[in-house]
Design a protein around this motif. Structure first.
Motif, PDB file in Angstrom:
ATOM      1  N   UNK A  18      24.790  40.850  10.739  1.00 31.14           N
ATOM      2  CA  UNK A  18      23.872  41.562  11.629  1.00 31.14           C
ATOM      3  C   UNK A  18      24.492  41.577  13.023  1.00 31.14           C
ATOM      4  N   UNK A  19      24.709  42.769  13.561  1.00 32.67           N
ATOM      5  CA  UNK A  19      25.366  42.925  14.866  1.00 32.67           C
ATOM      6  C   UNK A  19      24.310  43.049  15.963  1.00 32.67           C
ATOM      7  N   UNK A  29      17.678  40.177  10.657  1.00 35.93           N
ATOM      8  CA  UNK A  29      18.231  38.929  10.140  1.00 35.93           C
ATOM      9  C   UNK A  29      17.187  38.160   9.339  1.00 35.93           C
ATOM     10  N   UNK A  30      15.980  38.086   9.855  1.00 46.56           N
ATOM     11  CA  UNK A  30      14.900  37.370   9.157  1.00 46.56           C
ATOM     12  C   UNK A  30      14.587  38.019   7.810  1.00 46.56           C
ATOM     13  N   UNK A  31      14.444  39.351   7.822  1.00 47.30           N
ATOM     14  CA  UNK A  31      14.071  40.058   6.596  1.00 47.30           C
ATOM     15  C   UNK A  31      15.138  39.892   5.521  1.00 47.30           C
ATOM     16  N   UNK A  32      16.395  39.978   5.912  1.00 45.20           N
ATOM     17  CA  UNK A  32      17.480  39.846   4.937  1.00 45.20           C
ATOM     18  C   UNK A  32      17.582  38.415   4.408  1.00 45.20           C
ATOM     19  N   UNK A  33      17.411  37.453   5.302  1.00 47.31           N
ATOM     20  CA  UNK A  33      17.447  36.045   4.894  1.00 47.31           C
ATOM     21  C   UNK A  33      16.329  35.742   3.901  1.00 47.31           C
ATOM     22  N   UNK A  34      15.145  36.266   4.158  1.00 52.09           N
ATOM     23  CA  UNK A  34      14.006  36.040   3.263  1.00 52.09           C
ATOM     24  C   UNK A  34      14.256  36.607   1.869  1.00 52.09           C
ATOM     25  N   UNK A  39      23.240  35.585   5.681  1.00 55.41           N
ATOM     26  CA  UNK A  39      23.262  36.358   6.917  1.00 55.41           C
ATOM     27  C   UNK A  39      24.066  35.640   7.996  1.00 55.41           C
ATOM     28  N   UNK A  40      24.958  36.393   8.634  1.00 56.25           N
ATOM     29  CA  UNK A  40      25.644  35.941   9.837  1.00 56.25           C
ATOM     30  C   UNK A  40      25.326  36.921  10.958  1.00 56.25           C
ATOM     31  N   UNK A  41      24.802  36.425  12.069  1.00 56.92           N
ATOM     32  CA  UNK A  41      24.517  37.266  13.230  1.00 56.92           C
ATOM     33  C   UNK A  41      25.643  37.101  14.240  1.00 56.92           C
ATOM     34  N   UNK A  61      18.366  28.647   8.741  1.00 54.89           N
ATOM     35  CA  UNK A  61      19.541  28.632   7.880  1.00 54.89           C
ATOM     36  C   UNK A  61      20.422  29.854   8.043  1.00 54.89           C
ATOM     37  N   UNK A  62      20.203  30.626   9.130  1.00 55.24           N
ATOM     38  CA  UNK A  62      21.009  31.817   9.414  1.00 55.24           C
ATOM     39  C   UNK A  62      22.163  31.415  10.336  1.00 55.24           C
TER      40      UNK A  62
END
Length: 480
Positions: A18-19, A29-34, A39-41, A61-62
């Motif tokens: 996530x850029x 980031x939250x939605x993808x992690x869930x 996820x790496x921001x 945990x992101x």
């Protein structure tokens, strides 16, 4: 993929970068992690605010990498970017070289709609150089008047991800989309969409006017019911012609004149529809009166017609168009009447940050003392001055690039008196209003329509507009 189909992606274990932190990056980031993605921001900034945001995500945990938004993390399978990141950033060049797709927040929202078991609401989309926010809010007001569950979302400030993944089940969404967002939304397919107008803007980001227009035109791709265009701006109709739409999708024009078949327009102060009627060759449906639109300036009537066209494409009855327009109130700093002092009106259009918006603002009044200037963003002002010269009582200039406007006035309106304020302190706006008041005569309008960005003197256009309004109200109190 058709407009009503929902895309499914298996996110479990998928490496997603996530850029950008912020309004779109954090929800993404939250939605993808869930959903089980790894996820790496990455973020260019490494300030106190960014570190606080990073800590919240890391607690989930992101992975967050601050101060380095240029390098593509190993194993990345997808990049999801904030809309403002330019396409030529090294991160995206690396992604392209590695064959990694890049999505924006809008694309992610489109792909995730219906993911939580709710009905996937169709989107009515609006883009254009100017008028997007007003038109989307008008559209939402009309849809609400029709009894539909809706929200104004997208570039308007409400996250599309929050809208599609939240608890509310919407019937339809009114979606504002910027050229940045459309650039990164390859699979978006709206129910119906409008391009309000096209004028040079953000060319530093897009690289050319052609690229900017092409990104705006993406909003029409795959439309199922209507592509709404501006009759007065042929470039918008050209984009409709170039779009690949669903069979049966129609081109619907809006005009400030009398409408032809398949158009909405104005006849004797009435907004009328010759597009969504049984016999558009011979019939026209009255929708609302010009006086139902606040304010009834020409460009705002155009916004209302575009909103009405999208609502009618969705099947909204004429009475709801009228009721929705009557209920609508514009946002602050958009042709906002502040006060009348000594038969002179003071109007705040600080949102007019480019020449196209300012041209529309100046066209709304007959005799104007114009307050302008700021950061020109590469704009030129000759055409603007030529078009407005006969309306100008006087001009007060301020800001970093005021000389560019002054030079255009010297060339094309040498008889118009100009006050050049060489100051950037917090009291500059008060002096600008005072000097404008000296130039004004009864019946005039003192109009803040800067034609420039604000960041040379103010945090944003809102703060600039507030400074103008404060200065005007202080004068009103003194003269009371």
């Amino acid at each position: 993929m058709g407009s009503q189909e929902v895309s499914t992606v298996d996110w479990q274990g998928k490496h997603v970068t996530v850029a950008g932190l912020g309004v779109s990056g954090i929800p993404a980031a939250r939605a993808l992690h869930e959903r089980g993605a790894l996820v790496t921001v990455v973020n260019d900034g490494d300030d106190e605010r960014a570190r606080a945001q990073a800590a919240e995500l890391e607690a989930l945990g992101i992975t967050v990498r601050l101060g380095d938004g240029a390098t593509l993390p190993p194993s990345t399978e997808l990049v999801v970017t904030a809309p403002g990141w330019q396409p030529d950033k090294p991160l995206f060049l690396a992604a392209a070289e590695a064959g990694v797709p890049v999505w924006g927040d809008v694309e992610l929202a489109w792909r995730l709609r219906g993911d939580n078991g709710k009905k996937a609401a169709p989107w009515l989309a609006v883009t254009g150089t100017n008028g997007k926010t007003t038109t989307v809010r008008m559209l939402a007001s009309i849809l609400e008047a029709a009894g539909l569950r809706t929200a104004a979302v997208g570039n308007i400030g409400v996250s599309l991800l929050d809208a599609v993944l939240g608890d509310t089940e919407y019937d339809v969404l009114a979606v504002e989309l910027s050229s940045y967002q459309l650039h990164w939304a390859p699979s978006l397919r709206a129910h119906s969409a409008a391009v309000l107008n096209l004028a040079p803007d953000h060319l530093d980001w897009h690289g050319s006017m052609e690229a900017y227009a092409a990104d705006k035109g993406r909003v029409y791709e795959g439309n199922t019911v209507a592509c709404v265009y501006n009759v007065a701006d042929p470039a918008t109709e050209d984009l409709v012609r170039e779009a690949d739409v669903e069979e049966g999708c129609r081109a619907i024009g809006f005009t400030l004149g009398a409408p032809g078949p398949s158009q909405l327009g104005v006849v004797d102060g009435i907004l009328v529809d010759r597009a969504f009627v049984a016999n558009r060759q011979k019939q026209a449906q009255e929708l609302a009166e010009v006086t139902d639109v606040d304010p009834p300036a020409p460009h705002n009537i155009a916004n209302a017609l575009a909103a009405a066209a999208l609502a009618r494409a969705f099947g909204v009855e004429p009475a709801a168009v009228r009721d929705g327009l009557r209920a609508f109130r514009p946002d602050a700093h958009r042709i906002e009447h502040v006060a009348d002092i000594g038969e002179v009106a003071y109007v705040d259009d600080s949102k007019a940050t480019n020449t196209h918006a300012t041209e529309a603002s100046l066209a709304a009044y007959d005799s104007i003392v114009w307050i302008a200037g700021g950061l020109a963003k590469g704009a030129t002002f000759d055409e603007l001055v030529i078009g407005a010269a006969k309306r100008l009582r006087g001009v007060v200039l301020m800001g970093a690039d005021r000389a560019l406007i002054h030079e255009a006035l010297t060339r094309h309106a040498p008889e118009v008196p100009v006050v050049d304020l060489d100051r950037t302190d917090t009291g500059a706006m008060s002096e600008a209003v005072a000097r404008a008041a000296e130039l004004a005569r009864p019946g005039d309008t003192v109009l803040l329509a800067p034609a420039c960005a604000s960041m040379d003197m103010f945090t944003n256009y809102n703060k600039r507009g507030e400074a103008f309004a404060d200065a005007v109200r202080a004068r009103a109190d003194e003269s009371a």
